[in-house]
Design a protein around this motif. Sequence first.
Motif, mmCIF file in Angstrom:
data_model
loop_
_atom_site.group_PDB
_atom_site.id
_atom_site.type_symbol
_atom_site.label_atom_id
_atom_site.label_comp_id
_atom_site.label_asym_id
_atom_site.label_seq_id
_atom_site.Cartn_x
_atom_site.Cartn_y
_atom_site.Cartn_z
ATOM 1 N N ARG A 169 0.822 -1.212 0.000
ATOM 2 C CA ARG A 169 0.000 0.000 0.000
ATOM 3 C C ARG A 169 0.854 1.260 0.000
ATOM 4 O O ARG A 169 0.483 2.282 -0.591
ATOM 5 N N THR A 170 2.008 1.215 0.645
ATOM 6 C CA THR A 170 2.925 2.354 0.592
ATOM 7 C C THR A 170 3.439 2.544 -0.832
ATOM 8 O O THR A 170 3.516 3.673 -1.335
ATOM 9 N N LEU A 172 1.846 1.705 -3.456
ATOM 10 C CA LEU A 172 0.712 2.211 -4.220
ATOM 11 C C LEU A 172 0.622 3.730 -4.108
ATOM 12 O O LEU A 172 0.376 4.421 -5.096
ATOM 13 N N VAL A 173 0.808 4.248 -2.905
ATOM 14 C CA VAL A 173 0.758 5.700 -2.711
ATOM 15 C C VAL A 173 1.783 6.381 -3.605
ATOM 16 O O VAL A 173 1.488 7.368 -4.298
ATOM 17 N N VAL A 190 -7.300 9.238 -3.665
ATOM 18 C CA VAL A 190 -6.723 7.934 -3.325
ATOM 19 C C VAL A 190 -5.486 8.099 -2.454
ATOM 20 O O VAL A 190 -5.310 7.381 -1.463
ATOM 21 N N GLU A 194 -5.458 6.514 1.207
ATOM 22 C CA GLU A 194 -4.490 5.447 1.474
ATOM 23 C C GLU A 194 -3.558 5.810 2.626
ATOM 24 O O GLU A 194 -3.301 4.988 3.511
ATOM 25 N N THR A 197 -5.593 5.796 5.937
ATOM 26 C CA THR A 197 -6.093 4.507 6.433
ATOM 27 C C THR A 197 -5.005 3.447 6.577
ATOM 28 O O THR A 197 -5.058 2.624 7.483
ATOM 29 N N ALA A 198 -4.005 3.456 5.694
ATOM 30 C CA ALA A 198 -2.911 2.479 5.813
ATOM 31 C C ALA A 198 -1.868 2.921 6.836
ATOM 32 O O ALA A 198 -1.165 2.098 7.396
ATOM 33 N N TYR A 248 -14.284 4.288 2.336
ATOM 34 C CA TYR A 248 -13.199 3.925 1.427
ATOM 35 C C TYR A 248 -12.498 2.661 1.907
ATOM 36 O O TYR A 248 -12.164 1.769 1.102
ATOM 37 N N ALA A 249 -12.273 2.577 3.196
ATOM 38 C CA ALA A 249 -11.524 1.453 3.762
ATOM 39 C C ALA A 249 -12.227 0.117 3.563
ATOM 40 O O ALA A 249 -11.587 -0.938 3.645
ATOM 41 N N GLY A 251 -13.232 -0.968 0.801
ATOM 42 C CA GLY A 251 -12.754 -1.485 -0.474
ATOM 43 C C GLY A 251 -13.835 -1.801 -1.478
ATOM 44 O O GLY A 251 -13.545 -2.245 -2.590
#
Length: 287
Positions: A169-170, A172-173, A190, A194, A197-198, A248-249, A251
């Motif tokens: 996920r990092t 992805l950011v 996004v 992200e 939440t991540a 959002y979390a 999914g």
Amino acid sequence: MSSDVVPALERLALLDGVPEAAAGAREAAADLRWHEGLRRRWREARAEAAVRSAVAGASLDGARAPASWLRGRVAAGDVDPAAARAEEAAVLAAWRAQVHAGALFGDLGGRAPRAPGAEVMAGLHRDLTAHLVAAGALQAGDVGRPRTTGRARDAAGADEPVGAELEARTALVVAVLDAERAPGLVRAAVVHAEVATARPFVTANGQLARVLARLVLVRSGVDPTGVALPDEMHAGDPLAYRRALAAYATGTPDGVATWLVHQAEAVTAGARAGAGLATGVLAGRPA
């Protein structure tokens, strides 16, 4: 990897309700772009937007201070978070991050300087947290570096990602930050969600999420002025903001659409607030 995320972001832009909300945001931002107060005084307007964005963003993490107080500190040059009390330090650090982001906007009508996503994210995180090292509240190795083990201090639930999921996920950011051909509003939303939440860093994830989102909105041309104030809508209704992030979390398509629409509405409201700010600058007073 950034090219791989572009089609996915384009699909998100077509989720139910998103095209209409995005159109409203674009219209409001276009109206702001041609505000008379930004013809010659856009630098002053951006400086005030940095103050108000810092105050709004910090308040969502419980650090509250009036914009007048921060303006006074800035005018006096007394802006070192390491020399301030904890709550005031958080607001000053938020302002420092907003100023850093502003340096990456580029001139109004000009070209923004190159800014690789990973470097930008690390630099803004340093702005937000370096003072905590001086106070003995954070290890130096946790500043500007995503966590690889353990939980974030600002975690809100037991489902916080760790290990391989967190790394993915990092990454992805960073990929979304660098995906310049993708729709700007979706990219900003996004990245915002992200990071929030991540929680890729040990602390200051919420603040980082919001300043990164503002940066993407400006650099992508959604808000070319850098004067819109989307975080003021979030700060005005923190419960709605957190509910949209929680959606959002999940999914799910509906949950993600809920968040994207919420972000678009924040841009719309923020552009209108920015117009009021520009009017105040034109009149020689903060608004």
